[in-house]
Design an enzyme around this catalytic site. Structure first.
Site, PDB file in Angstrom:
ATOM      1  CD  GLN A 138       3.791   4.551  -9.747  1.00  0.00           C
ATOM      2  OE1 GLN A 138       3.867   5.792 -10.186  1.00  0.00           O
ATOM      3  NE2 GLN A 138       3.263   3.495  -9.716  1.00  0.00           N
TER       4      GLN A 138
ATOM      5  CE1 TYR B  73       8.498  -6.976 -10.418  1.00  0.00           C
ATOM      6  CE2 TYR B  73       8.190  -6.795 -12.722  1.00  0.00           C
ATOM      7  CZ  TYR B  73       7.783  -6.371 -11.595  1.00  0.00           C
ATOM      8  OH  TYR B  73       6.635  -5.642 -11.601  1.00  0.00           O
TER       9      TYR B  73
ATOM     10  NE  ARG C  88       7.476   3.288 -12.082  1.00  0.00           N
ATOM     11  CZ  ARG C  88       6.874   2.177 -11.846  1.00  0.00           C
ATOM     12  NH1 ARG C  88       7.286   1.816 -10.321  1.00  0.00           N
ATOM     13  NH2 ARG C  88       6.651   1.433 -13.114  1.00  0.00           N
TER      14      ARG C  88
ATOM     15  CB  ILE D  25      -1.105   0.264   1.328  1.00  0.00           C
ATOM     16  CG1 ILE D  25      -1.945   1.013   0.733  1.00  0.00           C
ATOM     17  CG2 ILE D  25      -0.306   0.287   2.561  1.00  0.00           C
ATOM     18  CD1 ILE D  25      -3.049   0.833   2.128  1.00  0.00           C
ATOM     19  CB  THR D  26       3.920   1.992   1.420  1.00  0.00           C
ATOM     20  OG1 THR D  26       5.123   0.990   1.689  1.00  0.00           O
ATOM     21  CG2 THR D  26       3.789   2.470   2.806  1.00  0.00           C
TER      22      THR D  26
ATOM     23  CB  SER E 148       4.947  -7.671 -14.868  1.00  0.00           C
ATOM     24  OG  SER E 148       6.455  -6.964 -15.268  1.00  0.00           O
TER      25      SER E 148
ATOM     26  CD  GLU F 295      10.264  -5.964 -16.966  1.00  0.00           C
ATOM     27  OE1 GLU F 295      10.936  -6.816 -17.910  1.00  0.00           O
ATOM     28  OE2 GLU F 295      10.091  -4.976 -18.050  1.00  0.00           O
TER      29      GLU F 295
END
Length: 329
Positions: free
Chosen positions: A12, A151, A186, A9-10, A127, A129
Site C-alpha cells: 500500500q 512485529y 490495504r 514497493i508493491t 510503527s 506498534e
C-alpha cells in the site's frame, strides 16, 4: 533529477509513495522479492515508470547490487512482514525480515556511501506498534517503547538500529513512527479492509455476516496517501530525525463499523457482526494515539483525509471492485 529506491514497493505505502515521487519528477526504482513475483507484473501495468530491481531484505548481497544499480539519492525502507497477527504464528520470519532486514539495508547503503562517495538519505518505516503497552497518552517521539507483539519487537529493533547508524556513521537516516494508515489498497487481512470488503459484500448479497475480535480496540487511523508525503518531507530536512505521524484522534472498531455500514444504508450493524475469541490478540496494545505536533511544526505536515472520509472511500472502492468483477464475467 533525483532518484529513489523503495523496498516494499508493491505494498500500500510503496504504491502511494512511488506515485508521489513520480509526480515530483523522481526516477523511481522498486525492490521486488523473487524473479517471478506476480506483484511485479501488476506493478509494471499500473506503475510503468517504476524500474523493478530484484532483491531480498535477508540477502545483503542483493541489496548491495540494488543500491549500486539505482545509485539513489533517497532510500525508503517500507519492506516488512507487516501483519501483526501473523507475527505470533511466525515470529522468527517476522524478526528476520522486519528487524534484520533494516540492518541489511543500512549496511548496504553504508558500503555504497563509502565506495561511491555519495550521501544517501534513508527512511525507515517505524510503527506505532512499538509503543504497545503505552507509557503515556498520547504517544510522542520520546515515549518509552514497550512492544507487545513479535512485529512490534522487530520494528523496535529496526528503529533503534536506524538511530544507531545515524549516530555511529553520520548517516542521514530518519524514522517515521507511523500510526495506522489505511486505503483502498490495504491488504484484506487488516481489520479496516476486512470490514469494508465484508460490508460491500453484505450490501451486494454475497455474504451475511462478518467475524471480528475485540470490538473495543482503538486505533489512530489516517489515510496512507497523506502519510507518504510525511516520509518524503523527512528526507528533505537538513538534519535527520524521528517523527510521529498520526491524526491525534482515535476510533474503535465499533466506530469503524458504524461508518462502514452507514455507507451502505444500514444503521444497526449488530445483526451482521459476531465476535470470535480466536481473533483476539494474545496481548492487545493499549490506547494508541499519536502526538504529531513535531511533524506539524518542523515538517509542515498535517493529515487531510478524515476517518469518516477514509472509511467511506474504502467501502465505495470495494463496492466498485465487486461490481466491475461481476460485469467482467
Amino acid at each position: 533529477m533525483k532518484t529513489a529506491l523503495i523496498t516494499g514497493i508493491t505494498g500500500q505505502d510503496g504504491l502511494y509513495l512511488s506515485e508521489f515521487l513520480h509526480s515530483r519528477g523522481y526516477r523511481v526504482f522498486g525492490l521486488v522479492r523473487g524473479q517471478n513475483n506476480p506483484k511485479a507484473e501488476a506493478l509494471a501495468r499500473t506503475h510503468p515508470y517504476v524500474t523493478v530491481l530484484h532483491g531480498n531484505l535477508l540477502d545483503i548481497s542483493s541489496l548491495v547490487r540494488a543500491v549500486a544499480v539505482a545509485a539513489p539519492d533517497e532510500v525508503y525502507n517500507l519492506g516488512a512482514i507487516s501483519y501483526v497477527a501473523y507475527s505470533w504464528d511466525n515470529a522468527l520470519m517476522t524478526s528476520d525480515v522486519t528487524g534484520r532486514g533494516v540492518l541489511n539495508m543500512l549496511e548496504a547503503i553504508r558500503l555504497y556511501e563509502e565506495h561511491a562517495e555519495k550521501r544517501v538519505r534513508f527512511y525507515q518505516a517505524s510503527s506505532s506498534e512499538m509503543f504497545g503497552k503505552v507509557q503515556s497518552v498520547p504517544q510522542h517521539e520520546g515515549t518509552l517503547l514497550w512492544p507487545r507483539s513479535p512485529y512490534g519487537v522487530a520494528k523496535t529493533f529496526g528503529h533503534y538500529i536506524t538511530i544507531n547508524y545515524r549516530e555511529s556513521y553520520g548517516m542521514h537516516a530518519s524514522s517515521g513512527i507511523l500510526f495506522n494508515h489505511e486505503s483502498p489498497r490495504r491488504g484484506p487481512e487488516f481489520v479496516t479492509r476486512k470490514v469494508t470488503r465484508a460490508v460491500a459484500e453484505i450490501s451486494l448479497g454475497l455474504r451475511s455476516s462478518i467475524a471480528l475480535g475485540n470490538l473495543d480496540a482503538q486505533r489512530d487511523w489516517g489515510f496512507a496517501g497523506d502519510y507518504v508525503e510525511a516520509m518524503w518531507l523527512m528526507l528533505q530536512q537538513d538534519v535527520a530525525d524521528d517523527y510521529v505521524i498520526a491524526t491525534g484522534v482515535t476510533h474503535s472498531i465499533r466506530d469503524l463499523l458504524d461508518v462502514a455500514f452507514q455507507e451502505i444504508g444500514i444503521a444497526d450493524w449488530h445483526p451482521y457482526v459476531h465476535q470470535d475469541p480466536a481473533l483476539i490478540r494474545p496481548a492487545e496494545v493499549d490506547q494508541l494515539i499519536g502526538d504529531a505536533s513535531k511533524a506539524r511544526r518542523q515538517l509542515g505536515w498535517q493529515p487531510r483525509v478524515s476517518f469518516e472520509e477514509l472509511i467511506r472511500m474504502m467501502v465505495r472502492s470495494d463496492l466498485d471492485a465487486h461490481v466491475s468483477a461481476q460485469e467482467a464475467v
